[in-house]
Design a protein around this motif. Structure first.
Motif, PDB file in Angstrom:
ATOM      1  N   ASP A  44       0.824  -1.209   0.000  1.00  0.00           N
ATOM      2  CA  ASP A  44       0.000   0.000   0.000  1.00  0.00           C
ATOM      3  C   ASP A  44       0.860   1.261   0.000  1.00  0.00           C
ATOM      4  N   ARG A  45       1.836   1.297   0.870  1.00  0.00           N
ATOM      5  CA  ARG A  45       2.628   2.522   1.056  1.00  0.00           C
ATOM      6  C   ARG A  45       3.728   2.725   0.018  1.00  0.00           C
ATOM      7  N   LYS A  46       4.300   1.628  -0.468  1.00  0.00           N
ATOM      8  CA  LYS A  46       5.473   1.773  -1.334  1.00  0.00           C
ATOM      9  C   LYS A  46       5.217   1.451  -2.802  1.00  0.00           C
ATOM     10  N   VAL A  47       4.137   0.739  -3.093  1.00  0.00           N
ATOM     11  CA  VAL A  47       3.838   0.388  -4.483  1.00  0.00           C
ATOM     12  C   VAL A  47       2.590   1.124  -4.965  1.00  0.00           C
ATOM     13  N   LEU A  48       1.491   0.964  -4.232  1.00  0.00           N
ATOM     14  CA  LEU A  48       0.243   1.594  -4.672  1.00  0.00           C
ATOM     15  C   LEU A  48       0.313   3.107  -4.646  1.00  0.00           C
ATOM     16  N   SER A  49       1.115   3.653  -3.774  1.00  0.00           N
ATOM     17  CA  SER A  49       1.247   5.110  -3.719  1.00  0.00           C
ATOM     18  C   SER A  49       1.849   5.669  -5.012  1.00  0.00           C
ATOM     19  N   GLU A  50       2.514   4.824  -5.781  1.00  0.00           N
ATOM     20  CA  GLU A  50       3.104   5.244  -7.055  1.00  0.00           C
ATOM     21  C   GLU A  50       2.403   4.597  -8.255  1.00  0.00           C
ATOM     22  N   SER A  51       1.261   3.982  -8.016  1.00  0.00           N
ATOM     23  CA  SER A  51       0.516   3.359  -9.108  1.00  0.00           C
ATOM     24  C   SER A  51      -0.293   4.414  -9.851  1.00  0.00           C
ATOM     25  N   GLU A  52      -0.780   4.034 -11.014  1.00  0.00           N
ATOM     26  CA  GLU A  52      -1.537   4.985 -11.830  1.00  0.00           C
ATOM     27  C   GLU A  52      -2.782   4.307 -12.395  1.00  0.00           C
ATOM     28  N   PHE A  61     -11.390  -0.282 -15.903  1.00  0.00           N
ATOM     29  CA  PHE A  61     -10.247   0.474 -15.408  1.00  0.00           C
ATOM     30  C   PHE A  61      -9.047  -0.446 -15.298  1.00  0.00           C
ATOM     31  N   SER A  62      -7.882   0.152 -15.349  1.00  0.00           N
ATOM     32  CA  SER A  62      -6.638  -0.589 -15.199  1.00  0.00           C
ATOM     33  C   SER A  62      -5.752   0.198 -14.247  1.00  0.00           C
ATOM     34  N   VAL A  63      -5.066  -0.523 -13.371  1.00  0.00           N
ATOM     35  CA  VAL A  63      -4.128   0.123 -12.459  1.00  0.00           C
ATOM     36  C   VAL A  63      -2.726  -0.317 -12.852  1.00  0.00           C
ATOM     37  N   GLU A  64      -1.930   0.647 -13.288  1.00  0.00           N
ATOM     38  CA  GLU A  64      -0.555   0.373 -13.681  1.00  0.00           C
ATOM     39  C   GLU A  64       0.343   0.524 -12.462  1.00  0.00           C
ATOM     40  N   LEU A  65       1.114  -0.510 -12.198  1.00  0.00           N
ATOM     41  CA  LEU A  65       2.022  -0.506 -11.058  1.00  0.00           C
ATOM     42  C   LEU A  65       3.414  -0.077 -11.498  1.00  0.00           C
ATOM     43  N   PRO A  66       4.212   0.460 -10.590  1.00  0.00           N
ATOM     44  CA  PRO A  66       5.581   0.818 -10.950  1.00  0.00           C
ATOM     45  C   PRO A  66       6.373  -0.436 -11.345  1.00  0.00           C
ATOM     46  N   ASP A  67       7.291  -0.276 -12.274  1.00  0.00           N
ATOM     47  CA  ASP A  67       8.091  -1.407 -12.753  1.00  0.00           C
ATOM     48  C   ASP A  67       8.943  -2.033 -11.660  1.00  0.00           C
ATOM     49  N   ASP A  68       9.318  -1.245 -10.688  1.00  0.00           N
ATOM     50  CA  ASP A  68      10.211  -1.725  -9.635  1.00  0.00           C
ATOM     51  C   ASP A  68       9.465  -2.068  -8.341  1.00  0.00           C
ATOM     52  N   ALA A  69       8.277  -2.633  -8.472  1.00  0.00           N
ATOM     53  CA  ALA A  69       7.442  -2.929  -7.295  1.00  0.00           C
ATOM     54  C   ALA A  69       8.174  -3.798  -6.278  1.00  0.00           C
ATOM     55  N   ARG A  70       8.851  -4.826  -6.740  1.00  0.00           N
ATOM     56  CA  ARG A  70       9.555  -5.725  -5.815  1.00  0.00           C
ATOM     57  C   ARG A  70      10.673  -4.994  -5.070  1.00  0.00           C
ATOM     58  N   GLU A  71      11.401  -4.165  -5.782  1.00  0.00           N
ATOM     59  CA  GLU A  71      12.516  -3.440  -5.164  1.00  0.00           C
ATOM     60  C   GLU A  71      12.002  -2.433  -4.126  1.00  0.00           C
ATOM     61  N   LEU A  86      -0.455  -8.352  -4.096  1.00  0.00           N
ATOM     62  CA  LEU A  86      -0.292  -7.318  -5.110  1.00  0.00           C
ATOM     63  C   LEU A  86      -1.355  -7.464  -6.208  1.00  0.00           C
ATOM     64  N   THR A  87      -1.542  -8.673  -6.680  1.00  0.00           N
ATOM     65  CA  THR A  87      -2.538  -8.934  -7.732  1.00  0.00           C
ATOM     66  C   THR A  87      -3.941  -8.660  -7.238  1.00  0.00           C
ATOM     67  N   GLU A  88      -4.252  -9.152  -6.045  1.00  0.00           N
ATOM     68  CA  GLU A  88      -5.607  -8.972  -5.527  1.00  0.00           C
ATOM     69  C   GLU A  88      -5.919  -7.502  -5.246  1.00  0.00           C
ATOM     70  N   LEU A  89      -4.963  -6.766  -4.714  1.00  0.00           N
ATOM     71  CA  LEU A  89      -5.187  -5.336  -4.474  1.00  0.00           C
ATOM     72  C   LEU A  89      -5.459  -4.607  -5.783  1.00  0.00           C
ATOM     73  N   ARG A  90      -4.674  -4.892  -6.794  1.00  0.00           N
ATOM     74  CA  ARG A  90      -4.862  -4.245  -8.096  1.00  0.00           C
ATOM     75  C   ARG A  90      -6.257  -4.550  -8.649  1.00  0.00           C
ATOM     76  N   GLU A  91      -6.653  -5.812  -8.615  1.00  0.00           N
ATOM     77  CA  GLU A  91      -7.961  -6.208  -9.132  1.00  0.00           C
ATOM     78  C   GLU A  91      -9.095  -5.573  -8.341  1.00  0.00           C
ATOM     79  N   ARG A  92      -8.946  -5.515  -7.035  1.00  0.00           N
ATOM     80  CA  ARG A  92      -9.998  -4.920  -6.204  1.00  0.00           C
ATOM     81  C   ARG A  92     -10.117  -3.415  -6.425  1.00  0.00           C
ATOM     82  N   ILE A  93      -9.005  -2.739  -6.630  1.00  0.00           N
ATOM     83  CA  ILE A  93      -9.052  -1.301  -6.926  1.00  0.00           C
ATOM     84  C   ILE A  93      -9.789  -1.080  -8.238  1.00  0.00           C
ATOM     85  N   GLU A  94      -9.479  -1.882  -9.233  1.00  0.00           N
ATOM     86  CA  GLU A  94     -10.151  -1.754 -10.528  1.00  0.00           C
ATOM     87  C   GLU A  94     -11.657  -1.981 -10.385  1.00  0.00           C
ATOM     88  N   ARG A  95     -12.037  -2.993  -9.607  1.00  0.00           N
ATOM     89  CA  ARG A  95     -13.469  -3.261  -9.380  1.00  0.00           C
ATOM     90  C   ARG A  95     -14.126  -2.150  -8.571  1.00  0.00           C
TER      91      ARG A  95
END
Length: 107
Positions: A44-52, A61-71, A86-95
């Protein structure tokens, strides 16, 4: 339900900031208590905060995650729940975006 205008979504942070916050928050809350809180919080804090989030058309809708999510999350990326959360959060945000903007006729 918020009236949706695809052209305004191009400037989503101006016109739809509250709806975006609601979608992200609802998705997080739906998973809270179901997965390791350290994994959920780090994503939530380090990946989704930089998602689009993007509107792709036809109520989708589609949520694009930063390329360096793991890092971004460091050792949390090695946790066995990382990819699932990560996958479930992205899908739930889109829904949630579909629901908030009235595109979820089935629900």
């Amino acid at each position: 339900m918020t009236e949706f205008d695809p052209e305004k979504f191009e400037e989503k942070y101006v016109y739809y900031f509250e709806e975006l916050e609601e979608a992200y928050s609802n998705a997080y809350n739906q998973l809270h208590g179901r997965y390791d809180s350290a994994v959920l919080r780090a994503i939530d804090r380090k990946v989704l905060s930089e998602s689009e989030p993007f509107y792709v058309g036809d109520g989708e809708f589609s949520v694009e995650l930063p390329d360096d999510a793991r890092e971004r999350v460091g050792s949390v990326a090695d946790h066995d729940q990382f990819e699932t959360v990560l996958t479930e959060l992205r899908e739930r945000i889109e829904r949630e975006l579909q629901r908030i903007f009235g595109f979820d006729d089935e629900a």
